[in-house]
Enzyme design. Sequence first.
Site, mmCIF file in Angstrom:
data_model
loop_
_atom_site.group_PDB
_atom_site.id
_atom_site.type_symbol
_atom_site.label_atom_id
_atom_site.label_comp_id
_atom_site.label_asym_id
_atom_site.label_seq_id
_atom_site.Cartn_x
_atom_site.Cartn_y
_atom_site.Cartn_z
ATOM 1 N N GLU A 40 5.750 9.633 27.132
ATOM 2 C CA GLU A 40 5.205 8.414 26.537
ATOM 3 C C GLU A 40 6.292 7.363 26.331
ATOM 4 O OE1 GLU A 40 4.914 11.516 25.098
ATOM 5 O OE2 GLU A 40 3.049 11.743 26.220
ATOM 6 N N SER A 53 5.095 25.372 28.641
ATOM 7 C CA SER A 53 6.545 25.206 28.782
ATOM 8 C C SER A 53 7.265 25.894 27.630
ATOM 9 C CB SER A 53 6.915 23.725 28.765
ATOM 10 O OG SER A 53 6.220 23.038 29.756
HETATM 11 I I1 8IG Z 1 7.744 20.048 26.462
HETATM 12 O O1 8IG Z 1 7.255 14.536 24.375
HETATM 13 C C1 8IG Z 1 6.953 18.253 26.280
HETATM 14 N N1 8IG Z 1 5.853 17.952 26.944
HETATM 15 N N2 8IG Z 1 3.470 13.991 26.886
HETATM 16 N N3 8IG Z 1 5.391 14.264 25.609
HETATM 17 C C2 8IG Z 1 4.482 14.743 26.509
HETATM 18 N N4 8IG Z 1 4.556 15.957 27.016
HETATM 19 C C3 8IG Z 1 5.573 16.718 26.595
HETATM 20 C C4 8IG Z 1 6.548 16.285 25.698
HETATM 21 C C5 8IG Z 1 6.441 14.979 25.170
HETATM 22 N N5 8IG Z 1 7.412 17.289 25.516
#
Ligand code: 8IG
Length: 279
Positions: free
Chosen positions: A200, A35
């Site tokens: 989370e 991402s």
């Molecule tokens: I971009 O804060 C992204 N991906 N698990 N937690 C989790 N995945 C993520 C987060 C995050 N930010």
Amino acid sequence: MTDSPSPYALAEEAATRLAELTGVPRHDVALVLGSGWLPAAEALDPTGENTTEISVTDLPGFGASAVAGHSGKVRSIRLPGGDGPDGSGDRHLLAFLSRTHYYEGKGVSAVVHGVRTAAAAGCRAIVLTNGCGGLKETWTPGTPVLISDHINLTGQSPIVGANFVDLTDLYSSRLRDLCRAVEPTLDEGVYVQFTGPHYETPAEVRMAGILGGHLVGMSTTLEAIAAREAGMEILGISLVTNLAAGLSGEPLNHAEVLEAGRAAATRMGALLGEVVPRI
Ligand code: 8IG
């Protein structure tokens, strides 16, 4: 009914088709974009003249992506600098523009099929990138962090059968040093993979910290294990796009993830552009 091919045999088939479609008989380095990383990857070949792009769905074993807007493309990019370290001619990068996530429910072998295809295509090293949450307040959105180790909370392994693969120095210290030679201020941390797709809870983020984690995300660890099984050297780089849940007082949203990626693209592009050809 005939048996379906093993995941390893399917990756060999995908690599054969990849060579046919790209005209590149073997690739040298693989890159998986997480991402927020796509803009940075454009810096590897800004004009596109050294790039061939195909759809992963043209390769055996890759299904259509469930996520709208996830193109499922893979690029073969001729690297600058001509001869590789061994003087054996042009080197090629195999860049996956998106990945299959564990939370898509297609199984662990689907998650690591790209990694195994890259290995079967000849790649000796892989760069795994992701966007994630950070546990250190000093990591403002858009901060890149080298992954030093991981904690895999999926409860899964991509390895089939009794193959007791060693995960010591899973995230190559040689490649981390290479990154710091390019950008000395780079920090590093332990990446904790949750299953997602929900973020989370604040309590889970505190747990990740107590366990020794610094980064929380939904990818990378299963891919790293499969890459190590295949004998590849692994570089993991997280782009911290948000403070992990509960640390900022604000709710998390996906838009800030994409925005942090855009804002950091120049820095990340320079990093990839310097590091990848040196691997
Ligand atoms: I971009 O804060 C992204 N991906 N698990 N937690 C989790 N995945 C993520 C987060 C995050 N930010």
